[in-house]
Design a protein around this motif. Structure first.
Motif, PDB file in Angstrom:
ATOM      1  N   MET A   1       0.902  -1.171   0.306  1.00 65.32           N
ATOM      2  CA  MET A   1      -0.265   0.266   0.348  1.00 65.32           C
ATOM      3  C   MET A   1       1.182   1.529   0.183  1.00 65.32           C
ATOM      4  O   MET A   1       1.816   1.807   0.741  1.00 65.32           O
ATOM      5  N   ASP A   2       0.626   2.009  -1.022  1.00 59.81           N
ATOM      6  CA  ASP A   2       1.056   3.365  -0.401  1.00 59.81           C
ATOM      7  C   ASP A   2       0.276   4.138   0.092  1.00 59.81           C
ATOM      8  O   ASP A   2      -1.021   4.451  -0.173  1.00 59.81           O
ATOM      9  N   ASN A   3       0.809   5.694  -0.436  1.00 56.98           N
ATOM     10  CA  ASN A   3       0.612   6.833   0.670  1.00 56.98           C
ATOM     11  C   ASN A   3       0.877   7.982  -0.326  1.00 56.98           C
ATOM     12  O   ASN A   3       2.278   8.450  -0.681  1.00 56.98           O
ATOM     13  N   ILE A   4      -0.147   9.194  -0.453  1.00 57.18           N
ATOM     14  CA  ILE A   4       0.256  10.589  -0.986  1.00 57.18           C
ATOM     15  C   ILE A   4      -0.612  11.941  -0.343  1.00 57.18           C
ATOM     16  O   ILE A   4      -1.613  11.081   0.116  1.00 57.18           O
ATOM     17  N   SER A   5       0.214  12.786  -0.375  1.00 56.33           N
ATOM     18  CA  SER A   5      -0.296  13.656   0.033  1.00 56.33           C
ATOM     19  C   SER A   5      -0.620  14.592  -1.743  1.00 56.33           C
ATOM     20  O   SER A   5       0.181  14.820  -1.966  1.00 56.33           O
ATOM     21  N   LEU A   6      -2.447  15.221  -1.616  1.00 55.52           N
ATOM     22  CA  LEU A   6      -2.596  15.885  -2.543  1.00 55.52           C
ATOM     23  C   LEU A   6      -3.547  16.874  -3.011  1.00 55.52           C
ATOM     24  O   LEU A   6      -4.642  16.521  -1.918  1.00 55.52           O
ATOM     25  N   THR A   7      -3.440  17.540  -3.724  1.00 55.85           N
ATOM     26  CA  THR A   7      -4.180  18.737  -3.350  1.00 55.85           C
ATOM     27  C   THR A   7      -5.439  18.859  -4.567  1.00 55.85           C
ATOM     28  O   THR A   7      -5.163  18.430  -5.381  1.00 55.85           O
ATOM     29  N   PHE A   8      -6.994  17.950  -3.810  1.00 62.46           N
ATOM     30  CA  PHE A   8      -7.572  18.318  -4.987  1.00 62.46           C
ATOM     31  C   PHE A   8      -8.808  19.030  -4.925  1.00 62.46           C
ATOM     32  O   PHE A   8      -9.564  19.204  -3.390  1.00 62.46           O
ATOM     33  N   ARG A   9      -8.714  19.430  -5.914  1.00 64.77           N
ATOM     34  CA  ARG A   9      -9.852  21.010  -5.851  1.00 64.77           C
ATOM     35  C   ARG A   9      -9.632  21.953  -5.039  1.00 64.77           C
ATOM     36  O   ARG A   9     -10.874  22.063  -3.989  1.00 64.77           O
ATOM     37  N   GLY A  10      -8.378  21.685  -4.220  1.00 65.21           N
ATOM     38  CA  GLY A  10      -7.959  23.102  -3.868  1.00 65.21           C
ATOM     39  C   GLY A  10      -8.445  22.676  -2.490  1.00 65.21           C
ATOM     40  O   GLY A  10      -7.674  22.994  -1.091  1.00 65.21           O
ATOM     41  N   ILE A  11      -8.105  20.774  -1.689  1.00 65.95           N
ATOM     42  CA  ILE A  11      -8.199  19.866  -0.042  1.00 65.95           C
ATOM     43  C   ILE A  11      -7.462  19.358  -0.142  1.00 65.95           C
ATOM     44  O   ILE A  11      -6.840  18.570  -1.072  1.00 65.95           O
TER      45      ILE A  11
END
Length: 77
Positions: A1-11
């Protein structure tokens, strides 16, 4: 399993997912067969914001596929 921090539609979201990398096309193997290849895929396990699980909310809004695409675009960058 992998993890990522991502900005999606400003969140800013933290996403846990399973990743399958792209597999290139093979025109011909020695036996004459080939393989069409496949694009990279991300299977979302969990989406959290500020420690709260929002996976079901994004699923109900029909946004999981869009998030999976964003994860694939950003995971190897």
């Amino acid at each position: 399993m992998d993890n990522i921090s991502l900005t999606f539609r400003g969140i800013d979201l933290d996403i846990e997912f399973n990743y399958s990398p792209e597999e290139p096309m093979v025109m011909y193997y020695a036996d004459g067969s080939g393989y069409p290849g496949c694009s990279a895929e991300a299977e979302i396990i969990k989406i959290t914001y500020d420690g709260k699980d929002l996976t079901d909310m994004f699923d109900n809004l029909g946004l999981l596929e869009e998030i999976e695409i964003a994860v694939c675009e950003n995971f190897n960058n």
